[in-house]
Scaffold this active site. Structure first.
Site, PDB file in Angstrom:
ATOM      1  N   ARG A 108      19.856 -18.681  47.210  1.00  0.00           N
ATOM      2  CA  ARG A 108      18.407 -18.738  46.947  1.00  0.00           C
ATOM      3  C   ARG A 108      17.830 -19.855  47.802  1.00  0.00           C
ATOM      4  O   ARG A 108      18.281 -21.000  47.709  1.00  0.00           O
ATOM      5  CB  ARG A 108      18.102 -19.005  45.474  1.00  0.00           C
ATOM      6  CG  ARG A 108      16.633 -19.386  45.254  1.00  0.00           C
ATOM      7  CD  ARG A 108      16.221 -19.477  43.792  1.00  0.00           C
ATOM      8  NE  ARG A 108      16.123 -18.166  43.201  1.00  0.00           N
ATOM      9  CZ  ARG A 108      15.481 -17.911  42.056  1.00  0.00           C
ATOM     10  NH1 ARG A 108      14.897 -18.889  41.388  1.00  0.00           N
ATOM     11  NH2 ARG A 108      15.433 -16.697  41.571  1.00  0.00           N
ATOM     12  N   HIS A 135      12.758 -10.631  46.984  1.00  0.00           N
ATOM     13  CA  HIS A 135      13.544 -10.942  45.774  1.00  0.00           C
ATOM     14  C   HIS A 135      14.291  -9.671  45.364  1.00  0.00           C
ATOM     15  O   HIS A 135      14.011  -9.058  44.338  1.00  0.00           O
ATOM     16  CB  HIS A 135      12.612 -11.425  44.661  1.00  0.00           C
ATOM     17  CG  HIS A 135      13.319 -12.127  43.535  1.00  0.00           C
ATOM     18  ND1 HIS A 135      14.684 -12.367  43.523  1.00  0.00           N
ATOM     19  CD2 HIS A 135      12.846 -12.638  42.366  1.00  0.00           C
ATOM     20  CE1 HIS A 135      15.006 -12.996  42.407  1.00  0.00           C
ATOM     21  NE2 HIS A 135      13.920 -13.179  41.688  1.00  0.00           N
ATOM     22  N   GLN A 138      16.069  -8.866  41.861  1.00  0.00           N
ATOM     23  CA  GLN A 138      15.074  -8.646  40.804  1.00  0.00           C
ATOM     24  C   GLN A 138      14.657  -7.169  40.765  1.00  0.00           C
ATOM     25  O   GLN A 138      14.365  -6.612  39.703  1.00  0.00           O
ATOM     26  CB  GLN A 138      13.853  -9.535  41.066  1.00  0.00           C
ATOM     27  CG  GLN A 138      12.730  -9.404  40.066  1.00  0.00           C
ATOM     28  CD  GLN A 138      12.950 -10.165  38.776  1.00  0.00           C
ATOM     29  OE1 GLN A 138      13.317 -11.328  38.793  1.00  0.00           O
ATOM     30  NE2 GLN A 138      12.727  -9.517  37.640  1.00  0.00           N
ATOM     31  N   ASP A 228       2.998 -11.897  38.566  1.00  0.00           N
ATOM     32  CA  ASP A 228       3.919 -13.001  38.866  1.00  0.00           C
ATOM     33  C   ASP A 228       3.076 -14.275  38.920  1.00  0.00           C
ATOM     34  O   ASP A 228       1.827 -14.214  38.900  1.00  0.00           O
ATOM     35  CB  ASP A 228       4.603 -12.716  40.221  1.00  0.00           C
ATOM     36  CG  ASP A 228       5.643 -13.769  40.617  1.00  0.00           C
ATOM     37  OD1 ASP A 228       6.091 -14.540  39.743  1.00  0.00           O
ATOM     38  OD2 ASP A 228       6.003 -13.820  41.815  1.00  0.00           O
ATOM     39  N   CYS A 269       8.364 -10.982  36.164  1.00  0.00           N
ATOM     40  CA  CYS A 269       9.723 -11.402  36.527  1.00  0.00           C
ATOM     41  C   CYS A 269      10.121 -12.698  35.833  1.00  0.00           C
ATOM     42  O   CYS A 269      11.304 -13.001  35.729  1.00  0.00           O
ATOM     43  CB  CYS A 269       9.841 -11.537  38.036  1.00  0.00           C
ATOM     44  SG  CYS A 269       8.634 -12.672  38.749  1.00  0.00           S
ATOM     45  N   ARG A 314      18.615  -8.557  34.517  1.00  0.00           N
ATOM     46  CA  ARG A 314      19.036  -9.269  35.736  1.00  0.00           C
ATOM     47  C   ARG A 314      20.561  -9.396  35.757  1.00  0.00           C
ATOM     48  O   ARG A 314      21.190  -9.249  36.800  1.00  0.00           O
ATOM     49  CB  ARG A 314      18.417 -10.677  35.785  1.00  0.00           C
ATOM     50  CG  ARG A 314      16.904 -10.748  35.870  1.00  0.00           C
ATOM     51  CD  ARG A 314      16.338 -10.153  37.129  1.00  0.00           C
ATOM     52  NE  ARG A 314      16.974 -10.654  38.341  1.00  0.00           N
ATOM     53  CZ  ARG A 314      16.807 -11.888  38.856  1.00  0.00           C
ATOM     54  NH1 ARG A 314      15.975 -12.735  38.288  1.00  0.00           N
ATOM     55  NH2 ARG A 314      17.438 -12.267  39.950  1.00  0.00           N
TER      56      ARG A 314
HETATM   57  N1  NVA Z   1       7.097 -15.639  43.313  1.00  0.00           N
HETATM   58  C1  NVA Z   1       7.929 -16.464  42.468  1.00  0.00           C
HETATM   59  C2  NVA Z   1       9.038 -15.656  41.884  1.00  0.00           C
HETATM   60  C3  NVA Z   1       9.896 -16.396  40.905  1.00  0.00           C
HETATM   61  C4  NVA Z   1      10.998 -15.554  40.328  1.00  0.00           C
HETATM   62  C5  NVA Z   1       8.450 -17.656  43.256  1.00  0.00           C
HETATM   63  O1  NVA Z   1       8.927 -17.449  44.382  1.00  0.00           O
HETATM   64  O2  NVA Z   1       8.357 -18.776  42.772  1.00  0.00           O
HETATM   65  N1   CP Z   2      12.899 -14.061  37.852  1.00  0.00           N
HETATM   66  C1   CP Z   2      13.651 -15.065  38.368  1.00  0.00           C
HETATM   67  O1   CP Z   2      14.169 -14.985  39.489  1.00  0.00           O
HETATM   68  O2   CP Z   2      13.792 -16.125  37.542  1.00  0.00           O
HETATM   69  P1   CP Z   2      14.478 -17.517  37.925  1.00  0.00           P
HETATM   70  O3   CP Z   2      13.595 -18.170  38.957  1.00  0.00           O
HETATM   71  O4   CP Z   2      14.550 -18.281  36.657  1.00  0.00           O
HETATM   72  O5   CP Z   2      15.829 -17.228  38.510  1.00  0.00           O
END
Ligand code: NVA
Ligand code: CP
Length: 329
Positions: A108, A135, A138, A228, A269, A314
């Site tokens: 990540r 993502h 997800q 989101d 999400c 997930r």
């Molecule tokens: N768009 C959000 C998704 C988190 C799962 C982020 O990148 O922070």
């Molecule tokens: N939805 C998601 O990716 O959650 P986290 O950021 O907690 O992993």
């Protein structure tokens, strides 16, 4: 030496066909069944995987950890600041080292090119646990949840409202296209997906209706309303500006009503800003007087069973993704 074995990685949705994504969804449903019935499934016993997180995570980290352990693997967490990556060592050198020790790597981070390099230079399967652009893990959970909820993905319409050019909007648009699920990205003009992303969605489209608009009325007929956070991890923006732009796109009772569909469901999400029980939520309230952001607490609570089912999925879907990559057969 660069080993070329990136095909078993899971880096972005367009690397997969409709039937491959459907296969992953069905495999995730089967793994969920095994888990619910407490049937052991240590199919990858003794393998070792590394989880690299350059951004924070609750769901993705927990899902990879539990899924890996359920499959019999040893799981090592490498958090931001724990390893040399970035500060003292490049992605490419890190990839070569980790690839010589681990059987698979979750990553990540920020740039999509980093996760792609990790896959190219490690020579082991790499799973994208979120970048600024996509993502993908997800997506398997989300469309699995929709399949569970509606029985089939056939004929569904998903309306995503909010920040339309973040990783989630990009992934939903492209995955909907691949799976033939109609997607409307409903966002102010300055927060709509980049042309390149829209072009990718069209070039991988299997008969889905794809709409990009700033008109909130486009939620009409939606089976799923999706949102989101308004500011994603790593973004440095003026929060007030975002709030002003996105407040008309908040999922609230009136917006749910606009779908005209009594059977509509709502997905997110997570994490979500729906009340004041977070530090950032409280800070925003103190500064701008807004207690709920992308989704109101009323709507969040009403649809929370779907939203938390999505979160649980997930784990099952990441198990299916890792199994598909590392299955010795
Ligand atoms: N768009 C959000 C998704 C988190 C799962 C982020 O990148 O922070
Ligand atoms: N939805 C998601 O990716 O959650 P986290 O950021 O907690 O992993």
């Amino acid at each position: 030496m660069v080993r070329e074995m990136t095909s078993k990685s899971f880096l972005k949705e367009i690397d997969f066909t409709k039937s491959e994504l459907e296969g992953l969804i069905d495999s995730a449903l089967q793994f969920k069944d095994l888990k619910k019935n407490r049937i052991p499934h240590k199919y990858l016993d003794g393998l070792n995987i590394a989880l690299i997180f350059e951004k924070t995570s609750t769901r993705t980290r927990s899902a990879f950890t539990v899924a890996g352990q359920d499959l019999g693997m040893n799981v090592t967490y490498l958090g931001a600041g724990d390893i040399q990556l970035g500060k003292k060592e490049s992605v490419i050198d890190t990839a070569k080292v980790l690839g010589s020790m681990f059987d698979g790597i979750e990553y990540r981070g920020f740039k999509q090119s980093d996760v792609e390099d990790l896959a190219t230079y490690s020579g082991v399967p790499v799973w994208n646990g979120l970048t600024d652009t996509w993502h993908p893990t997800q997506m398997v959970a989300d469309f699995m949840t929709m399949k569970e909820h509606f029985g089939s993905l056939e004929g569904l319409k998903l309306a995503y409202v909010g920040d339309g050019r973040n990783n989630m909007a990009n992934s939903l648009l492209v995955t909907g296209a691949i799976l033939g699920v109609d997607v409307a990205i409903i966002a102010p003009a300055s927060l709509q997906p980049e042309d390149e992303i829209v072009a990718l969605a069209h070039s991988h489209n299997n008969s889905a209706n794809l709409t990009i608009t700033d008109d909130i009325e486009a939620v009409a007929g939606a089976n799923v309303l999706y949102t989101d956070v308004w500011v994603s991890m790593g973004e440095e923006v003026d929060f007030k500006e975002r709030i002003d732009l996105l407040l008309p796109y908040q999922i609230n009772a009136a917006l749910v009503e606009k779908t005209g569909n009594p059977d509509v469901t709502v997905m997110h999400c997570l994490p979500a800003f729906h009340d004041l029980n977070t530090q950032i939520g409280q800070e925003i309230y103190d500064k701008y007087g807004l207690a709920e952001l992308e989704i109101t607490d009323e709507v969040f609570q009403k649809y929370s069973s779907t939203i938390f089912q999505e979160a649980e999925n997930r784990m099952h879907s990441i198990k299916a993704i890792m199994y598909q990559s590392l299955n010795p057969l």
